[in-house]
Write an enzyme that holds these catalytic residues in place. Sequence first.
Site, short mmCIF file in Angstrom:
data_model
loop_
_atom_site.label_atom_id
_atom_site.label_comp_id
_atom_site.label_asym_id
_atom_site.label_seq_id
_atom_site.Cartn_x
_atom_site.Cartn_y
_atom_site.Cartn_z
N ALA A 127 0.82 -1.22 0.00
CA ALA A 127 0.00 0.00 0.00
C ALA A 127 0.84 1.26 0.00
O ALA A 127 0.47 2.28 0.58
CB ALA A 127 -0.94 0.00 1.21
N TRP A 135 2.63 3.41 -5.30
CA TRP A 135 2.32 2.71 -6.54
C TRP A 135 1.27 1.63 -6.30
O TRP A 135 0.33 1.47 -7.09
CB TRP A 135 3.58 2.13 -7.15
CG TRP A 135 3.43 1.51 -8.51
CD1 TRP A 135 4.05 0.37 -8.95
CD2 TRP A 135 2.65 1.98 -9.64
NE1 TRP A 135 3.71 0.11 -10.26
CE2 TRP A 135 2.85 1.08 -10.70
CE3 TRP A 135 1.81 3.06 -9.82
CZ2 TRP A 135 2.23 1.22 -11.94
CZ3 TRP A 135 1.19 3.23 -11.05
CH2 TRP A 135 1.40 2.30 -12.10
N ARG A 172 0.96 -1.78 7.47
CA ARG A 172 0.68 -1.01 8.68
C ARG A 172 -0.81 -0.83 8.88
O ARG A 172 -1.54 -0.45 7.97
CB ARG A 172 1.37 0.35 8.57
CG ARG A 172 2.89 0.28 8.58
CD ARG A 172 3.52 1.52 7.98
NE ARG A 172 2.95 2.74 8.54
CZ ARG A 172 2.98 3.92 7.92
NH1 ARG A 172 3.51 4.01 6.71
NH2 ARG A 172 2.46 4.98 8.49
N GLY A 178 6.29 0.79 -17.43
CA GLY A 178 6.05 1.93 -18.30
C GLY A 178 6.31 3.23 -17.57
O GLY A 178 6.75 3.24 -16.41
N LYS A 225 16.39 1.71 -16.05
CA LYS A 225 16.14 3.16 -16.13
C LYS A 225 16.29 3.81 -14.76
O LYS A 225 16.63 4.99 -14.66
CB LYS A 225 14.77 3.44 -16.75
CG LYS A 225 13.59 2.80 -16.03
CD LYS A 225 13.07 3.59 -14.87
CE LYS A 225 12.00 2.83 -14.13
NZ LYS A 225 11.46 3.58 -12.98
N ASP A 251 9.69 4.95 -20.05
CA ASP A 251 9.94 4.92 -18.61
C ASP A 251 11.20 5.69 -18.26
O ASP A 251 11.27 6.38 -17.23
CB ASP A 251 10.06 3.46 -18.16
CG ASP A 251 9.81 3.27 -16.69
OD1 ASP A 251 9.46 4.24 -16.00
OD2 ASP A 251 9.95 2.13 -16.21
N ARG A 259 11.47 8.75 -7.33
CA ARG A 259 12.27 8.48 -6.13
C ARG A 259 13.74 8.33 -6.47
O ARG A 259 14.61 8.77 -5.72
CB ARG A 259 11.78 7.20 -5.45
CG ARG A 259 10.35 7.23 -4.99
CD ARG A 259 9.95 5.86 -4.47
NE ARG A 259 8.61 5.52 -4.91
CZ ARG A 259 8.13 4.29 -4.91
NH1 ARG A 259 8.89 3.28 -4.51
NH2 ARG A 259 6.91 4.05 -5.31
N GLU A 293 14.43 1.99 -5.73
CA GLU A 293 14.92 0.68 -6.15
C GLU A 293 16.28 0.75 -6.83
O GLU A 293 17.07 -0.19 -6.76
CB GLU A 293 13.90 0.01 -7.08
CG GLU A 293 12.58 -0.35 -6.42
CD GLU A 293 12.67 -1.61 -5.56
OE1 GLU A 293 13.79 -2.10 -5.33
OE2 GLU A 293 11.62 -2.09 -5.12
#
Length: 333
Positions: free
Chosen positions: A9, A12, A33, A136, A191, A244, A255, A281
């Site tokens: 949750a 994304w 949570r 994407g 990417k 992307d 991020r 990531e």
Amino acid sequence: MTDIAVVGAGSWGTTFAKILVDAGGDVTLWARRSEVAREIRETSRNSDYLRGINLPSSLTATTDLEEAVASAHTVYLAVPSQTLRENLEAITPLIAPDTRLVSLMKGVESGTGLRMSQVIHDVTALPLERIAVISGPNLALEIAKEQPTAAVASSVDADTAAAVAKQATTAYFRMFVNYDVVGTEFGGVLKNLIAVAVGIADGVGYGENTKASIITRGLAEISAFAAAFGAEPHTMSGLAGLGDLIATCESPLSRNNTAGRLLGQGYALDDVVRRMNQTAEGLQAVTPVLELASSRGVSMPIVMQVQQVLHGELDPAELAPHLATDSDEPQGE
């Protein structure tokens, strides 16, 4: 009965749950949570991750994993890539053998170098025909605001890819189909690394020429890497590749771009991780991607420079896109 579950949750996962509801699905969102699940149920908001966004009133949320996934015919996975395996170990005993699992993640597992679809197959033993991935130019907040965009649903099975695409198509979110799972996943992973490099350049104070050079040469690195692992060349010029890459490199909502910008401003890696509200990531994918590249003899100088910045071995101001190419190499890319 729940038709669809979304596990995770964050921004994304919550956004994709909204897409699925808007497309007509009966959706339950699993949150780690309890306060996040409660807020979604009681107010149709997730203020920690999507401030100001009204979620569909029919979207429900729970912290009970069995409640979320046991009766779902499709489970979408939106957890940090390095926690996917442990989450799947909990999910697998709860799902039916004919359940479809769909990865919304863009990462490579540390230690194994496995793509997310490979981790899903490895843990669940589901046939690859029951697994799909989505990728994407998908910045969560923009999509949550229903700004139009597109994405790719990819599976080795045409029926699975088509079913997932249909399940997640709305007036503002268009899904296309391809069968190049390798290219679709690696496009999403790689990417992020280039976006970190662009963010570093931005944080240092470099201008558009430098960033455009990194993006262009970065696309060449991504394409060479993906081809070495059997990806279709056209995938890298499509939504899961170039599309992307542009969105992630250019937007302050990214991020990975944000993490790179903090690195360029002089923050140490530990400080960057502490300041980020969600997982970037790209920071975790650098080492496994370089290990994979080395195994196929692929040179990735920009990603190597990002690793050196992360390790404190390279001053961010010294990151240079021209180092991605030998001076005598033809520059047609």
